[in-house]
Design an enzyme around this catalytic site. Sequence first.
Site, short mmCIF file in Angstrom:
data_model
loop_
_atom_site.label_atom_id
_atom_site.label_comp_id
_atom_site.label_asym_id
_atom_site.label_seq_id
_atom_site.Cartn_x
_atom_site.Cartn_y
_atom_site.Cartn_z
N HIS A 266 0.84 -1.20 0.00
CA HIS A 266 0.00 0.00 0.00
C HIS A 266 0.88 1.26 0.00
CE1 HIS A 266 -3.71 2.32 1.04
NE2 HIS A 266 -2.82 3.13 1.57
N GLU A 267 1.77 1.33 0.97
CA GLU A 267 2.63 2.52 1.07
C GLU A 267 3.59 2.57 -0.13
OE1 GLU A 267 1.72 4.72 3.14
OE2 GLU A 267 0.37 3.39 4.25
N HIS A 270 1.84 4.40 -2.79
CA HIS A 270 1.95 5.86 -2.58
C HIS A 270 3.35 6.32 -2.98
CE1 HIS A 270 -1.78 6.83 -0.50
NE2 HIS A 270 -1.59 5.95 0.46
N GLU A 296 -4.63 7.68 -2.98
CA GLU A 296 -5.17 6.45 -2.41
C GLU A 296 -5.34 5.39 -3.50
OE1 GLU A 296 -4.50 6.56 1.00
OE2 GLU A 296 -5.86 4.91 0.63
#
Length: 502
Positions: A266-267, A270, A296
């Site tokens: 997830h990160e 980003h 997101e």
Amino acid sequence: MTKKDLYRQILERYKEIVVLENIQGLANWDMEVCMPKNGVEQRSEGLALLSGLIHDRWVAPEIGTLLTDIKQQPDYEELSTIEQRNIYLIQREYDKRTKIPKELVTTLAKQRTIATKDWKEAKAKADFSIFQPSLEKMVELIKQRAQYLDPDKHPYDVLLDNYEPGLSMKIIDQLFNQLKEGLIPLIQKCISAPNQPDLSLIKRKCPIDVQQKLAADVVKVINYQLDAGRIDEAAHPFTGGYYNDVRITTHYSTEDFSNGFLAVLHEGGHGLYEQNMPENYKYQPIGSACSSGFHEAQARFIENVIGRSLEFWGFYLPRLKKITGNIFADVELQPFVHALNRVSPSPIRIAADPVTYSLHIILRYEIEKDLITDQCSIDELPQIWNQKMKDYLDIEVKNDAEGILQDTHWAWGLFGYFSNYALGNIYDGQLLWKMEQEMPSWRKVLQKGKISKIIDWLITNIHKQGNRYDPLELVKEITGKELSTKYYLDYLETKYSDLYQF
Ligand code: ZN
């Protein structure tokens, strides 16, 4: 001064703000990742001074004068679309910061501290009434803020537009109602299907040092650049940074490797977005992310669309087995991936699976909208919250701590922000649809481990666009279609009917 001189001066000022913000980000990162416990007070002094300096630079009258002057140049229209977009974005931020009286800015900052303290106490005691008075005050101040920003617009529309430019209640109501109609029956089908996942396939003791090796391996797989970033641990995973120094964090659990692993993906999503911004526009507004919803979307694409797919694990499971020794030696691909995609309604948003997640957001959006439009009173909130949890997820909330008090956003005055999380999912559905049109073999490509082709598609179509368009325009630009929930709902229906066999 010529138009070119004015433009150069405006960008020079903007660059200084970005440089200051980068230092602010680094001080924040350090505070969350490695600052000694006793450093809190000193750091708050430093951070308060820095945010004051940044604010002063934004509201400097010289910026206002430069912006007015450049627009009065007879040949202003001859600036390129990109140059005009830069001017537009700086003007937009300048207006936001200068329209609000300093007194309100200070009152809001103070109220944030009070509300956060009350929220913490209320959450610890699971008692909403402790938080209620400061929440009431906060809602009043946020409404005033919206009024200053745009007195002619509905206050909740002002708040939505503030975080996701171009979005409004009219648009989000329609999207979220469709999402709700699609998700509630889908969740029911998943939880009542006879074929339920075996969670013991992923919930196995896995030492932190082994998980760190996995993290270091998987970021390489997704092309996150470690010479322009790093992975650390934080209580709540986050990403911060700019172009050549973009840092991600995760949080490991020894009982379930998937928490830390999926947080890295997830990160990492980003992080990829920030690392791959258009190099030519560094230190310009256009060389930044389109919106928080798009940010997101990048994170969830890597975490959910890629990281929870059968194809990804088709090539990554052998690597996982190799790195983790004998922990997962006996697991087989299909049941393992099913366990990673378990659908299980929970009262807590941050523990939610990808299918139930958007309903947590819709519930918050609906409550915020009613609050800002005075459709409900604050003392009714816990009851409204619990009823919606029952209606949407069939969950009985046991107390306020696991209900209305679970998130810190409202204590921070972040009204209008939550919807971005679900919008990110909707963007992803449509982006995936487009990628499939252009690369019909993407699943085969992924299964062979050639993930770079997919990352490159994201880089070319999204990351390199920077902030050239507002989110709804960017969706249209990339996919040729207006934003719709259809693609995301179709994707979920196909994926979960395969996994749960209904
Ligand atoms: Zn995120």
